[in-house]
Write a protein that holds these residues in place. Structure first.
Motif, PDB file in Angstrom:
ATOM      1  N   GLY A 290       0.808  -1.220   0.000  1.00 40.36           N
ATOM      2  CA  GLY A 290       0.000   0.000   0.000  1.00 40.36           C
ATOM      3  C   GLY A 290       0.836   1.262   0.000  1.00 40.36           C
ATOM      4  O   GLY A 290       0.675   2.131  -0.865  1.00 40.36           O
ATOM      5  N   PHE A 291       1.747   1.366   0.968  1.00 45.35           N
ATOM      6  CA  PHE A 291       2.578   2.563   1.053  1.00 45.35           C
ATOM      7  C   PHE A 291       3.524   2.668  -0.143  1.00 45.35           C
ATOM      8  O   PHE A 291       3.789   3.772  -0.637  1.00 45.35           O
ATOM      9  N   TYR A 292       4.032   1.531  -0.595  1.00 46.32           N
ATOM     10  CA  TYR A 292       4.935   1.553  -1.755  1.00 46.32           C
ATOM     11  C   TYR A 292       4.206   2.074  -2.986  1.00 46.32           C
ATOM     12  O   TYR A 292       4.746   2.864  -3.765  1.00 46.32           O
ATOM     13  N   SER A 293       2.958   1.648  -3.153  1.00 44.17           N
ATOM     14  CA  SER A 293       2.161   2.120  -4.284  1.00 44.17           C
ATOM     15  C   SER A 293       1.842   3.608  -4.158  1.00 44.17           C
ATOM     16  O   SER A 293       1.938   4.366  -5.136  1.00 44.17           O
ATOM     17  N   VAL A 294       1.479   4.037  -2.949  1.00 44.32           N
ATOM     18  CA  VAL A 294       1.143   5.447  -2.730  1.00 44.32           C
ATOM     19  C   VAL A 294       2.363   6.338  -2.952  1.00 44.32           C
ATOM     20  O   VAL A 294       2.309   7.323  -3.699  1.00 44.32           O
ATOM     21  N   PHE A 295       3.477   5.986  -2.304  1.00 47.43           N
ATOM     22  CA  PHE A 295       4.671   6.813  -2.433  1.00 47.43           C
ATOM     23  C   PHE A 295       5.236   6.765  -3.853  1.00 47.43           C
ATOM     24  O   PHE A 295       5.766   7.762  -4.354  1.00 47.43           O
ATOM     25  N   GLY A 296       5.109   5.600  -4.503  1.00 48.14           N
ATOM     26  CA  GLY A 296       5.574   5.501  -5.886  1.00 48.14           C
ATOM     27  C   GLY A 296       4.789   6.418  -6.811  1.00 48.14           C
ATOM     28  O   GLY A 296       5.366   7.109  -7.668  1.00 48.14           O
ATOM     29  N   SER A 297       3.469   6.440  -6.643  1.00 47.83           N
ATOM     30  CA  SER A 297       2.640   7.321  -7.475  1.00 47.83           C
ATOM     31  C   SER A 297       2.906   8.788  -7.156  1.00 47.83           C
ATOM     32  O   SER A 297       2.895   9.644  -8.051  1.00 47.83           O
ATOM     33  N   LEU A 298       3.183   9.085  -5.888  1.00 47.00           N
ATOM     34  CA  LEU A 298       3.490  10.466  -5.509  1.00 47.00           C
ATOM     35  C   LEU A 298       4.853  10.906  -6.045  1.00 47.00           C
ATOM     36  O   LEU A 298       5.050  12.089  -6.354  1.00 47.00           O
ATOM     37  N   VAL A 299       5.780   9.969  -6.152  1.00 45.79           N
ATOM     38  CA  VAL A 299       7.083  10.293  -6.753  1.00 45.79           C
ATOM     39  C   VAL A 299       6.892  10.724  -8.204  1.00 45.79           C
ATOM     40  O   VAL A 299       7.434  11.751  -8.645  1.00 45.79           O
ATOM     41  N   GLU A 300       6.114   9.945  -8.949  1.00 43.04           N
ATOM     42  CA  GLU A 300       5.868  10.286 -10.352  1.00 43.04           C
ATOM     43  C   GLU A 300       5.079  11.590 -10.474  1.00 43.04           C
ATOM     44  O   GLU A 300       5.343  12.406 -11.358  1.00 43.04           O
TER      45      GLU A 300
END
Length: 342
Positions: A290-300
């Protein structure tokens, strides 16, 4: 007025009409010059104050998302490296405080998503409002027709550079990968709610095991009291053989019931351990994914935002304010005056 002069309806009447028209024309010219003066002040305010402030705002937003990018990249790297939790409470039975914390996390994720959407909507509303105000500087084409002249001089005013910047800003906002961030937060929230349900199942099994354990404890005590009473009672020689056999069978039956209850408790404990392991797996996987997906999308999203603001700054700084018309060319007031009296 010209028709009256042609028809010679009266010299006095024609002179009076001409005087009234000249007076009205003078008032119109004064009003136009006053409007032009006010318009020039507004344009100066727009070009010398608003535009630099807007460029400063774009620089600030760009710096903000650069900081956000660094933070989200660090958070994303940490969650990628997470394999297990080493906190003191991890691996123990789930309790009400754990479920409450999970529910609070669900609420925070929902609030995070709402704030993210509100931020984008507010920015879009601001640009639309600014664009609407800047659009008022675009004057429509003016055409005045008469019998002798097909049209009067046409006035064309180019829009201010900031208006084009706003249009670029709005178009760029629509291209940001905002849906990926929103979906990641929403999906993570659903996973955490599923974890909350799983924690409830674990607590349910724990209560069942505890209830059976208490029941076993009561029955063991009852069996021990019965056993002591039976073994301590005195029997006559006549009833010894029959009663002893019956009492032994009774105690054996009660003992078998206790053994069956113990086996049932062991089975329920095994189920509880299985559910607890599932909860732990969902916790680790849910948090990591969950956090990996959220932070990954926020990075992009941060990268795209930085590029958007950088491009807007470049576009805004390189776009020049339209130069004033040549002083040798007649002004709008002069053209209108020439048209009316020429």
């Amino acid at each position: 007025m010209r028709n009256r002069n042609t028809k010679r309806d009266g010299l006095y009447s024609g002179d009076k009409t001409r005087a009234e028209v000249k007076d009205l024309h003078s008032r119109i010219l004064v009003a136009i010059r006053s409007a032009e003066t006010i318009s020039e002040r507004i344009e100066k305010l727009r070009d010398e104050e608003l535009q630099p402030q807007l460029i400063e705002l774009l620089h600030g937003l760009m710096r903000n998302w650069q900081i956000m990018l660094e933070s989200h990249e660090t958070q994303n790297r940490i969650m990628f490296e997470v394999k297990s939790f080493n906190c003191p409470t991890y691996g123990k039975f789930c309790n009400d405080s754990h479920r409450l914390a999970t529910l609070q996390l669900v609420a925070e994720l929902h609030n995070w998503r709402s704030c993210f959407v509100a931020f984008l909507c507010s920015q879009k509303s601001y640009i639309e409002a600014l664009s609407g105000w800047l659009a008022k500087f675009i004057a429509p084409e003016v055409e005045l027709c008469s019998k002798k002249r097909s049209s009067a001089p046409t006035l064309r005013v180019n829009g201010p550079p900031l208006l084009a910047t706003c249009h670029e800003w709005l178009a760029s906002l629509e291209k940001l990968p905002k849906e990926a961030v929103s979906c990641a937060l929403k999906s993570f929230g659903k996973d955490m709610r599923a974890l909350w349900v799983q924690q409830g199942e674990e607590q349910k099994h724990k209560r069942k095991v505890d209830g059976l354990a208490k029941e076993l404890e009561r029955k063991v005590l009852a069996f021990q009291r019965t056993e002591s009473r039976i073994l301590g009672s005195k029997l006559s020689e006549k009833d010894i053989e029959v009663n002893v056999r019956n009492r032994i069978e009774y105690l054996a039956e009660r003992k078998n019931m206790l053994d069956m209850l113990r086996k049932r408790i062991d089975a329920e404990k095994l189920k509880h351990i299985t559910v607890m392991e599932q909860t732990q797996q969902i916790t680790v996987k849910g948090f990591q994914t969950g956090f990996y997906s959220v932070f990954g999308s926020l990075v992009e999203f941060s990268k795209a935002s930085i590029k958007m603001y950088a491009d807007l700054v470049t576009y805004c700084e390189t776009t020049k304010v339209p130069e004033k018309e040549d002083e040798d060319e007649p002004s709008y007031v002069e053209e209108m005056s020439s048209y009316l009296w020429g």
